[in-house]
Scaffold this motif. Structure first.
Motif, mmCIF file in Angstrom:
data_model
loop_
_atom_site.group_PDB
_atom_site.id
_atom_site.type_symbol
_atom_site.label_atom_id
_atom_site.label_comp_id
_atom_site.label_asym_id
_atom_site.label_seq_id
_atom_site.Cartn_x
_atom_site.Cartn_y
_atom_site.Cartn_z
ATOM 1 N N ASP A 1 -25.112 11.480 -33.413
ATOM 2 C CA ASP A 1 -23.833 12.081 -33.051
ATOM 3 C C ASP A 1 -24.121 13.535 -32.674
ATOM 4 O O ASP A 1 -24.212 14.398 -33.535
ATOM 5 C CB ASP A 1 -22.842 11.996 -34.221
ATOM 6 N N TYR B 1 -2.841 21.267 -39.186
ATOM 7 C CA TYR B 1 -3.813 22.366 -39.138
ATOM 8 C C TYR B 1 -3.260 23.553 -39.900
ATOM 9 O O TYR B 1 -2.044 23.664 -40.108
ATOM 10 C CB TYR B 1 -4.112 22.790 -37.685
ATOM 11 N N GLN C 1 -21.248 17.864 -31.654
ATOM 12 C CA GLN C 1 -21.179 19.298 -31.963
ATOM 13 C C GLN C 1 -22.543 19.992 -31.747
ATOM 14 O O GLN C 1 -22.600 21.177 -31.429
ATOM 15 C CB GLN C 1 -20.679 19.537 -33.395
HETATM 16 C C1 LIG Z 1 -20.111 15.719 -35.119
HETATM 17 C C2 LIG Z 1 -18.731 15.373 -34.633
HETATM 18 N N1 LIG Z 1 -18.437 14.095 -34.301
HETATM 19 C C3 LIG Z 1 -17.203 13.747 -33.858
HETATM 20 C C4 LIG Z 1 -16.210 14.681 -33.719
HETATM 21 C C5 LIG Z 1 -14.845 14.257 -33.188
HETATM 22 O O1 LIG Z 1 -14.640 14.803 -31.897
HETATM 23 P P1 LIG Z 1 -13.122 14.945 -31.372
HETATM 24 O O2 LIG Z 1 -12.470 16.035 -32.223
HETATM 25 O O3 LIG Z 1 -13.285 15.364 -29.918
HETATM 26 O O4 LIG Z 1 -12.423 13.603 -31.537
HETATM 27 C C6 LIG Z 1 -16.465 16.020 -34.042
HETATM 28 C C7 LIG Z 1 -15.345 17.019 -33.894
HETATM 29 N N2 LIG Z 1 -15.533 18.242 -34.562
HETATM 30 C C8 LIG Z 1 -14.494 18.939 -35.110
HETATM 31 C C9 LIG Z 1 -14.794 20.103 -35.764
HETATM 32 C C10 LIG Z 1 -13.795 20.841 -36.382
HETATM 33 C C11 LIG Z 1 -12.476 20.431 -36.307
HETATM 34 C C12 LIG Z 1 -12.195 19.262 -35.635
HETATM 35 C C13 LIG Z 1 -10.771 18.813 -35.582
HETATM 36 O O5 LIG Z 1 -10.555 17.597 -35.604
HETATM 37 O O6 LIG Z 1 -9.901 19.698 -35.497
HETATM 38 C C14 LIG Z 1 -13.192 18.499 -35.032
HETATM 39 C C15 LIG Z 1 -17.746 16.377 -34.510
HETATM 40 O O7 LIG Z 1 -18.043 17.658 -34.850
#
Ligand SMILES: Cc1ncc(COP(=O)(O)O)c(CNc2cccc(C(=O)O)c2)c1O
Length: 397
Positions: free
Chosen positions: A226, A19, A229
Motif C-alpha cells: 500500500d 473530522y 501515502q
Molecule cells: C496508506 C493508506 N492507504 C489508504 C488510504 C485511503 O486513501 P483515501 O483516503 O484516498 O481513501 C490512506 C489515506 N490516508 C489518510 C491519512 C489521513 C487521513 C485520512 C482521512 O481519511 O482523512 C486518510 C493511506 O494513508
C-alpha cells in the motif's frame, strides 16, 4: 466576525462531525503556501497527508487540467477515451507491471487489490472458495470503507460499523517471524504499508520488506504494497519499496498519483493477478476518467523531470538532521525517510501543532503524540529553513 469564523460556523452548522480540523480556513494556495479567508499565510507541512507531493496547484498540472477540461472530462468506461491508455502506459513504465486498474480513492484501490488477491487465490492458487485469508499488520491504515476498517486493529475505526468483513489476520508490524507463523495454505496475500503513515510514521526494521517479500514468494502468497501515502517520492525513492529493491506483486497507489489536483488511484500488477477481472466484475463510474488521467500523466512527468524523489531524499536528510539537534525532553523520537518525518513526543502533539499554526506552520498530529512533517517535495531549501526556524522556536527549551 471574521470571514474565517463565519465560514467555520457554516461548516459546523451543517457538517457531520467526522473530522476535528484546526480552525484554519484555507481559501488560496500555491506551492508550499496556503492563505486563509482573512489573508493570513501559512506553510503547508501536511500536504493533505502526502497527496500534495507536487505542491499546491503545480502550474503544469493546472495547465493539464484546463486543457483537458476544454475537451472532455468524463466518458464512463462504456467507451474508450483518449487519455486512459496514456495513463496506463505511464504507470506500467514506472511500476514495471503489465496491467493497471484505475479507481478514484485510495480505499477503492485497496478494495480492488483485496478483490484481486481473493479471486487470484481461488482461480490460480486453488484455495477453497470463501476460505482465502489476507494477512495485515497491527496499526495499519488502509482506508475507511467497511472492509478497509475490518482489517484495522484500531477500535475507533471499527466501532459501530459491524458486522465486519471476515478473512483477515493481524500480525505485529515489522515482525517477519510473525508473518511466517500466520501463513497457511489458504493465505492469498500479505498487505503492508512500507512505512506506516497514520500509525505515526513507523519505519520497519532494515530488511523487513525484503525478508517479508521473500517469505511471501516461498509460500506463493501475494506481496501487496500500500504505497498510497509513501509512493511517488514521499520517502526519497519513487516508491518506498525501492529502498529495499522490492517489486511488490501489487502496487496500491493514490493521493499524489493525481498531483493533489484530481482524485485518482490505481492497482498495478502482472497479468497472472490482474487478469482475474473480467467485464462486469469490478469498476467505478469515474475510474479512468480522461480528466484525472490527463492530470495524472502530467503529475508523473513532473515527478520524474523535477527529480521529486531525489529532492525528498536530500532535503529530508537535511531536515531530519536539523530536527534531531533540537533539545527538548518531551521529544521521544524523530524518525522517517525522505520528507516523511514523525516527531514523537512524550505528550499529546496537538497543542504543539496549534502553536506551530500560530507561527504560520501547518502540520497535524497523528496517533495523539506524533507530529508529522510532510511538506510538498517541491519545497525549497530556503522554505525548509524558514520552517526549521519556526519549529525550533516552538519546540526548543
Ligand atoms: C496508506 C493508506 N492507504 C489508504 C488510504 C485511503 O486513501 P483515501 O483516503 O484516498 O481513501 C490512506 C489515506 N490516508 C489518510 C491519512 C489521513 C487521513 C485520512 C482521512 O481519511 O482523512 C486518510 C493511506 O494513508
Amino acid at each position: 466576525m471574521s470571514r474565517n469564523q463565519s465560514l467555520i460556523e457554516l461548516t459546523e452548522k451543517y457538517g457531520a462531525r467526522n473530522y476535528h480540523p484546526l480552525p484554519i480556513v484555507i481559501s488560496k494556495a500555491e506551492g508550499v503556501w496556503v492563505e486563509d479567508a482573512d489573508g493570513n499565510k501559512y506553510m503547508d507541512m501536511l500536504s493533505a497527508y502526502s497527496a500534495l507531493n507536487h505542491g499546491h496547484r503545480h502550474p503544469r498540472l493546472i495547465a493539464a487540467l484546463k486543457e483537458q477540461a476544454d475537451k472532455v472530462t468524463l466518458t464512463s468506461r462504456a467507451f474508450h477515451n483518449d487519455q486512459l491508455g496514456l495513463f496506463y502506459e505511464k504507470v506500467a513504465q514506472l511500476t514495471g507491471k503489465e496491467m493497471i486498474l484505475p479507481m478514484n480513492t485510495g480505499a477503492e484501490a485497496v478494495e480492488t487489490a483485496l478483490k484481486a488477491a481473493r479471486r487470484w487465490a481461488y482461480d490460480v492458487k486453488k484455495v477453497p472458495e470463501n476460505q482465502a485469508e489476507i494477512i495485515v499488520c497491527e496499526n495499519n491504515f488502509h482506508g475507511r470503507t467497511i472492509t478497509a476498517v475490518s482489517l484495522s486493529s484500531s477500535d475507533e475505526y471499527k466501532r459501530g460499523f459491524g458486522p465486519l468483513t471476515p478473512g483477515f489476520k493481524i500480525i505485529p508490524y515489522g515482525d517477519v517471524e510473525a508473518l511466517k507463523a500466520a501463513i497457511t495454505p489458504n493465505t492469498a496475500a500479505f498487505l503492508v504499508e512500507p512505512i506506516q503513515g497514520e500509525a505515526g510514521v513507523i519505519v520497519p526494521p532494515e530488511g523487513y520488506l525484503r525478508e517479508a517479500y521473500q517469505v511471501c514468494k516461498e509460500h506463493n502468497v501475494l506481496f501487496i504494497a500500500d504505497e498510497i501515502q509513501t509512493g511517488f517520492g514521499r520517502t526519497g525513492q519513487l516508491f518506498a519499496c525501492d529502498w529495499e529493491d522490492v517489486r511488490p506483486d501489487l502496487y496500491v497507489m493514490g493521493k499524489a498519483l493525481g498531483g493533489g489536483v484530481m482524485p485518482i488511484s490505481a492497482v498495478a500488477g502482472d497479468k497472472e493477478v490482474m487478469g482475474v477481472f473480467e467485464p462486469g466484475s469490478h469498476g467505478s463510474t469515474f475510474g479512468g476518467n480522461p480528466l484525472a488521467c490527463a492530470v495524472s500523466v502530467a503529475a508523473l512527468d513532473v515527478l520524474v523531470e523535477e527529480n521529486l524523489p531525489q529532492r525528498s531524499r536530500e532535503l529530508g536528510e537535511y531536515f531530519m538532521a536539523e530536527l534531531k539537534k533540537i533539545h527538548n525532553p518531551i521529544i521521544k523520537e524523530i524518525r522517517g525517510k525522505g520528507l516523511f518525518i514523525g516527531m514523537e513526543l512524550f505528550e499529546p502533539a496537538r497543542p504543539h501543532c496549534e502553536r506551530l499554526a500560530e507561527e504560520g506552520l501547518l502540520c497535524k498530529e497523528t496517533h495523539e503524540n506524533t507530529i508529522r512533517f510532510a511538506p510538498p517535495l517541491t519545497i525549497t531549501q530556503e522554505e525548509l529553513d524558514w520552517a526549521l526556524a519556526k519549529i525550533r522556536k516552538v519546540m526548543s527549551v
